[in-house]
Design an enzyme around this catalytic site. Structure first.
Site, PDB file in Angstrom:
ATOM      1  N   SER A  14       0.828  -1.211   0.000  1.00  0.00           N
ATOM      2  CA  SER A  14       0.000   0.000   0.000  1.00  0.00           C
ATOM      3  C   SER A  14       0.861   1.259   0.000  1.00  0.00           C
ATOM      4  O   SER A  14       2.019   1.254   0.435  1.00  0.00           O
ATOM      5  CB  SER A  14      -0.908   0.020   1.226  1.00  0.00           C
ATOM      6  OG  SER A  14      -1.687  -1.150   1.281  1.00  0.00           O
TER       7      SER A  14
HETATM    8  N1  SAM Z   1      -0.681  -4.874   4.135  1.00  0.00           N
HETATM    9  C1  SAM Z   1       0.057  -5.161   2.953  1.00  0.00           C
HETATM   10  C2  SAM Z   1       1.435  -4.610   2.951  1.00  0.00           C
HETATM   11  O1  SAM Z   1       1.836  -3.975   3.941  1.00  0.00           O
HETATM   12  O2  SAM Z   1       2.145  -4.857   1.964  1.00  0.00           O
HETATM   13  C3  SAM Z   1      -0.668  -4.727   1.699  1.00  0.00           C
HETATM   14  C4  SAM Z   1      -1.503  -5.825   1.245  1.00  0.00           C
HETATM   15  S1  SAM Z   1      -2.130  -5.882  -0.381  1.00  0.00           S
HETATM   16  C5  SAM Z   1      -2.777  -4.287  -0.692  1.00  0.00           C
HETATM   17  C6  SAM Z   1      -3.544  -6.895  -0.008  1.00  0.00           C
HETATM   18  C7  SAM Z   1      -3.212  -8.328   0.374  1.00  0.00           C
HETATM   19  O3  SAM Z   1      -4.426  -8.943   0.840  1.00  0.00           O
HETATM   20  C8  SAM Z   1      -2.703  -9.198  -0.773  1.00  0.00           C
HETATM   21  O4  SAM Z   1      -1.480  -9.778  -0.420  1.00  0.00           O
HETATM   22  C9  SAM Z   1      -3.802 -10.254  -0.941  1.00  0.00           C
HETATM   23  O5  SAM Z   1      -3.313 -11.520  -1.337  1.00  0.00           O
HETATM   24  C10 SAM Z   1      -4.394 -10.292   0.463  1.00  0.00           C
HETATM   25  N2  SAM Z   1      -5.767 -10.817   0.582  1.00  0.00           N
HETATM   26  C11 SAM Z   1      -6.823 -10.648  -0.248  1.00  0.00           C
HETATM   27  N3  SAM Z   1      -7.898 -11.276   0.244  1.00  0.00           N
HETATM   28  C12 SAM Z   1      -7.529 -11.850   1.422  1.00  0.00           C
HETATM   29  C13 SAM Z   1      -8.193 -12.630   2.420  1.00  0.00           C
HETATM   30  N4  SAM Z   1      -9.481 -12.978   2.324  1.00  0.00           N
HETATM   31  N5  SAM Z   1      -7.479 -13.041   3.504  1.00  0.00           N
HETATM   32  C14 SAM Z   1      -6.173 -12.721   3.645  1.00  0.00           C
HETATM   33  N6  SAM Z   1      -5.483 -11.992   2.732  1.00  0.00           N
HETATM   34  C15 SAM Z   1      -6.159 -11.551   1.640  1.00  0.00           C
END
Ligand code: SAM
Length: 212
Positions: free
Chosen positions: A59
């Site tokens: 992000s």
């Molecule tokens: N917090 C992260 C960082 O600091 O890099 C940014 C994360 S990215 C914007 C969103 C993440 O959410 C992705 O890695 C994706 O695979 C994960 N994701 C999507 N749906 C999810 C779910 N139901 N449970 C856990 N992770 C999920």
């Protein structure tokens, strides 16, 4: 490495309205360049989201700062993150003295970030799975942060929040979301605040979006 760039980034976050000194200080310490792929490392201290592979992103620092500020947590409290991704957000929360639990659904990202946490000696409890159903075992949490965009607020996350705790989650369609902040007043009563115009990758799962 990159101390000047990190300080400049934090100054720019201050100018954009971030006030919580604990958040700013953690963002000045945590080395964002260690959480992104080599190819985009020169851009690690620009205030932009960056690709981390597998169609996912780390992000934008401003977004990390706003969401962390909105959690309003104190050292020693428990926080659950849904969407570990690069691990950067979790590392910020750990730096702030919180007990951090985080869930990632993509196995490749999970394994890579687990390795990085080990290498950096970060004591963050991580799980592979669908974060829309939370992590019952360690509930209740003083704060829950969802770092992917959801069509609605998953009921299980509301349940796993402690009374007085805050849930920070982007809610909207697949393109844009409103940052929604719930404060749990009692078992069935929540106060709601909203900050418009955020854009996250989709939260995929039982109480999220269906995989395309
Ligand atoms: N917090 C992260 C960082 O600091 O890099 C940014 C994360 S990215 C914007 C969103 C993440 O959410 C992705 O890695 C994706 O695979 C994960 N994701 C999507 N749906 C999810 C779910 N139901 N449970 C856990 N992770 C999920």
């Amino acid at each position: 490495m990159y101390e000047i760039e990190r300080k400049e980034l934090v100054d720019s976050l201050r100018r954009k309205g971030i006030k919580d000194e604990a958040v700013l200080s953690a963002m000045e310490k945590v080395e964002r360049h260690l959480f992104v792929p080599e190819a985009v490392r020169p851009h690690a201290y620009e205030d932009i989201a960056l690709p981390i592979g597998y169609g996912q992103t780390i992000s934008q620092p401003y977004t990390v700062a706003v969401m962390t500020e909105q959690l309003k947590l104190k050292p020693g409290q428990k926080v659950l993150e849904i969407g570990t991704g690069s691990g950067y957000q979790a590392a910020i929360l750990l730096e702030m003295g919180l007990k951090v639990y985080t869930i990632e659904r993509q196995p490749e990202i999970y394994l890579r970030t687990q390795k990085l946490f080990d290498k950096l000696g970060l004591r963050i409890l991580m799980k592979l799975g669908d974060g829309t159903i939370g992590w019952e075992q360690y509930a209740p949490y003083d704060g829950i942060i969802v770092t992917a965009g959801s069509p609605a607020i998953p009921e299980k996350l509301k349940k796993q929040l402690a009374i007085g705790g805050r849930l920070v989650i982007p809610v909207g369609d697949r393109v844009s979301q409103t940052l929604t902040i719930l404060t749990k007043l009692d078992e069935n009563k929540f106060d709601v605040e909203k900050i418009p115009q955020f854009a996250f990758v989709p939260l995929i799962g039982r109480e999220g979006w269906k995989e395309k």
